[in-house]
Design a protein around this motif. Structure first.
Motif, PDB file in Angstrom:
ATOM      1  N   LEU A  63      30.999 -49.268 -68.114  1.00 45.33           N
ATOM      2  CA  LEU A  63      31.781 -50.496 -68.234  1.00 45.33           C
ATOM      3  C   LEU A  63      31.651 -51.090 -69.630  1.00 45.33           C
ATOM      4  CD1 LEU A  63      33.401 -52.836 -66.818  1.00 45.33           C
ATOM      5  CD2 LEU A  63      31.171 -53.882 -66.410  1.00 45.33           C
ATOM      6  N   PHE A  64      30.423 -51.219 -70.119  1.00 41.97           N
ATOM      7  CA  PHE A  64      30.205 -51.845 -71.426  1.00 41.97           C
ATOM      8  C   PHE A  64      30.674 -50.972 -72.581  1.00 41.97           C
ATOM      9  CE2 PHE A  64      26.761 -54.077 -68.935  1.00 41.97           C
ATOM     10  CZ  PHE A  64      27.522 -55.221 -68.744  1.00 41.97           C
ATOM     11  N   GLU A  65      30.685 -49.660 -72.413  1.00 44.50           N
ATOM     12  CA  GLU A  65      31.215 -48.765 -73.451  1.00 44.50           C
ATOM     13  C   GLU A  65      32.731 -48.864 -73.531  1.00 44.50           C
ATOM     14  OE1 GLU A  65      29.934 -44.767 -72.720  1.00 44.50           O
ATOM     15  OE2 GLU A  65      27.814 -45.313 -72.906  1.00 44.50           O
ATOM     16  N   ARG A  66      33.389 -49.019 -72.396  1.00 37.27           N
ATOM     17  CA  ARG A  66      34.852 -48.997 -72.348  1.00 37.27           C
ATOM     18  C   ARG A  66      35.506 -50.350 -72.640  1.00 37.27           C
ATOM     19  NH1 ARG A  66      33.071 -45.014 -69.195  1.00 37.27           N
ATOM     20  NH2 ARG A  66      34.219 -43.081 -69.045  1.00 37.27           N
ATOM     21  N   LEU A  67      34.838 -51.431 -72.306  1.00 32.36           N
ATOM     22  CA  LEU A  67      35.416 -52.758 -72.511  1.00 32.36           C
ATOM     23  C   LEU A  67      34.633 -53.475 -73.609  1.00 32.36           C
ATOM     24  CD1 LEU A  67      36.023 -53.846 -68.814  1.00 32.36           C
ATOM     25  CD2 LEU A  67      37.559 -52.622 -70.357  1.00 32.36           C
ATOM     26  N   GLU A  68      35.145 -53.400 -74.814  1.00 32.65           N
ATOM     27  CA  GLU A  68      34.447 -53.995 -75.949  1.00 32.65           C
ATOM     28  C   GLU A  68      34.524 -55.521 -75.889  1.00 32.65           C
ATOM     29  OE1 GLU A  68      35.706 -52.218 -79.632  1.00 32.65           O
ATOM     30  OE2 GLU A  68      35.913 -50.254 -78.680  1.00 32.65           O
ATOM     31  N   ASP A  69      33.475 -56.156 -76.331  1.00 35.11           N
ATOM     32  CA  ASP A  69      33.396 -57.618 -76.382  1.00 35.11           C
ATOM     33  C   ASP A  69      33.610 -58.263 -75.011  1.00 35.11           C
ATOM     34  OD1 ASP A  69      32.936 -57.573 -79.141  1.00 35.11           O
ATOM     35  OD2 ASP A  69      35.084 -57.561 -79.572  1.00 35.11           O
ATOM     36  N   LEU A  70      33.123 -57.625 -73.955  1.00 34.09           N
ATOM     37  CA  LEU A  70      33.230 -58.173 -72.609  1.00 34.09           C
ATOM     38  C   LEU A  70      32.477 -59.505 -72.559  1.00 34.09           C
ATOM     39  CD1 LEU A  70      34.150 -57.708 -69.659  1.00 34.09           C
ATOM     40  CD2 LEU A  70      31.973 -56.547 -69.286  1.00 34.09           C
ATOM     41  N   ALA A  71      33.167 -60.558 -72.114  1.00 29.57           N
ATOM     42  CA  ALA A  71      32.555 -61.888 -72.082  1.00 29.57           C
ATOM     43  C   ALA A  71      33.230 -62.732 -71.005  1.00 29.57           C
ATOM     44  CB  ALA A  71      32.709 -62.571 -73.443  1.00 29.57           C
ATOM     45  N   LEU A  72      32.525 -63.755 -70.560  1.00 33.44           N
ATOM     46  CA  LEU A  72      33.117 -64.709 -69.624  1.00 33.44           C
ATOM     47  C   LEU A  72      34.273 -65.435 -70.301  1.00 33.44           C
ATOM     48  CD1 LEU A  72      30.029 -66.398 -67.935  1.00 33.44           C
ATOM     49  CD2 LEU A  72      31.776 -64.999 -66.820  1.00 33.44           C
ATOM     50  N   ALA A  73      35.343 -65.672 -69.560  1.00 30.67           N
ATOM     51  CA  ALA A  73      36.492 -66.396 -70.092  1.00 30.67           C
ATOM     52  C   ALA A  73      36.379 -67.895 -69.830  1.00 30.67           C
ATOM     53  CB  ALA A  73      37.779 -65.854 -69.475  1.00 30.67           C
ATOM     54  N   ILE A  74      35.362 -68.297 -69.072  1.00 26.64           N
ATOM     55  CA  ILE A  74      35.118 -69.705 -68.779  1.00 26.64           C
ATOM     56  C   ILE A  74      33.639 -69.992 -69.029  1.00 26.64           C
ATOM     57  CG2 ILE A  74      36.974 -69.889 -67.071  1.00 26.64           C
ATOM     58  CD1 ILE A  74      34.876 -69.645 -64.860  1.00 26.64           C
ATOM     59  N   ALA A  75      33.305 -71.257 -69.091  1.00 22.25           N
ATOM     60  CA  ALA A  75      31.903 -71.635 -69.276  1.00 22.25           C
ATOM     61  C   ALA A  75      31.108 -71.255 -68.021  1.00 22.25           C
ATOM     62  CB  ALA A  75      31.790 -73.130 -69.534  1.00 22.25           C
ATOM     63  N   GLU A  76      29.874 -70.826 -68.201  1.00 26.96           N
ATOM     64  CA  GLU A  76      29.036 -70.402 -67.078  1.00 26.96           C
ATOM     65  C   GLU A  76      28.925 -71.485 -66.010  1.00 26.96           C
ATOM     66  OE1 GLU A  76      24.496 -68.794 -66.323  1.00 26.96           O
ATOM     67  OE2 GLU A  76      25.310 -68.772 -68.347  1.00 26.96           O
ATOM     68  N   GLU A  77      28.832 -72.737 -66.435  1.00 32.15           N
ATOM     69  CA  GLU A  77      28.686 -73.825 -65.458  1.00 32.15           C
ATOM     70  C   GLU A  77      29.983 -74.095 -64.674  1.00 32.15           C
ATOM     71  OE1 GLU A  77      29.240 -75.535 -69.617  1.00 32.15           O
ATOM     72  OE2 GLU A  77      27.849 -74.126 -68.711  1.00 32.15           O
ATOM     73  N   ASP A  78      31.104 -73.502 -65.087  1.00 32.84           N
ATOM     74  CA  ASP A  78      32.373 -73.677 -64.383  1.00 32.84           C
ATOM     75  C   ASP A  78      32.638 -72.591 -63.343  1.00 32.84           C
ATOM     76  OD1 ASP A  78      32.920 -75.963 -65.816  1.00 32.84           O
ATOM     77  OD2 ASP A  78      34.044 -74.905 -67.376  1.00 32.84           O
ATOM     78  N   ILE A  79      31.720 -71.655 -63.164  1.00 29.32           N
ATOM     79  CA  ILE A  79      31.892 -70.606 -62.163  1.00 29.32           C
ATOM     80  C   ILE A  79      31.694 -71.227 -60.777  1.00 29.32           C
ATOM     81  CG2 ILE A  79      30.996 -68.433 -61.241  1.00 29.32           C
ATOM     82  CD1 ILE A  79      30.044 -67.788 -64.100  1.00 29.32           C
ATOM     83  N   ALA A  80      32.691 -71.082 -59.919  1.00 27.31           N
ATOM     84  CA  ALA A  80      32.616 -71.587 -58.545  1.00 27.31           C
ATOM     85  C   ALA A  80      32.162 -70.451 -57.636  1.00 27.31           C
ATOM     86  CB  ALA A  80      33.983 -72.098 -58.104  1.00 27.31           C
ATOM     87  N   TYR A  81      31.222 -70.741 -56.757  1.00 20.66           N
ATOM     88  CA  TYR A  81      30.664 -69.731 -55.863  1.00 20.66           C
ATOM     89  C   TYR A  81      31.189 -69.903 -54.446  1.00 20.66           C
ATOM     90  CZ  TYR A  81      27.586 -68.347 -59.593  1.00 20.66           C
ATOM     91  OH  TYR A  81      27.114 -67.888 -60.792  1.00 20.66           O
TER      92      TYR A  81
END
Length: 104
Positions: A63-81
């Motif tokens: 996954l990390f080799e194929r998707l460069e610069d993989l990052a959250l698109a929102i702030a960590e504190e905005d993740i709803a569980y």
């Protein structure tokens, strides 16, 4: 009392700072002392644990080799569980990445 139901809070496991040290609530794959309960314990240890670890050993690097610069698109504190007593799982996990530059 005898006969009362018992509800286990699985989402609270593996977060004890006395066991895991400072930052126990943080996901850290480099943590060395890691006596987590993810695959159970004793006679209830998961039979598929070795396969799950092998799959992750192969899948995460791919996954990390194929998707460069993989990052959250929102702030960590905005993740709803999801509301659950069984598993801690995001309702959605938007990410950003660059497609492979090698044309794979």
């Amino acid at each position: 009392r005898r006969g009362d139901a018992v509800l286990m809070a699985f989402h609270a496991a593996n977060r004890d700072e006395k066991v895991f040290g400072p930052g126990a609530d943080r996901f850290d794959v480099t943590r060395r002392h890691n006596p987590h309960l993810s695959f159970g314990h004793g006679p209830h240890f998961c039979l598929g644990a070795a396969l799950a670890r092998l799959e992750l050993h192969c899948a995460l690097p791919a996954l990390f080799e194929r998707l460069e610069d993989l990052a959250l698109a929102i702030a960590e504190e905005d993740i709803a569980y999801l509301p659950s007593y069984v598993i801690r799982c995001p309702q959605r996990l938007p990410v950003t990445f660059r497609p492979p530059s090698s044309g794979e």
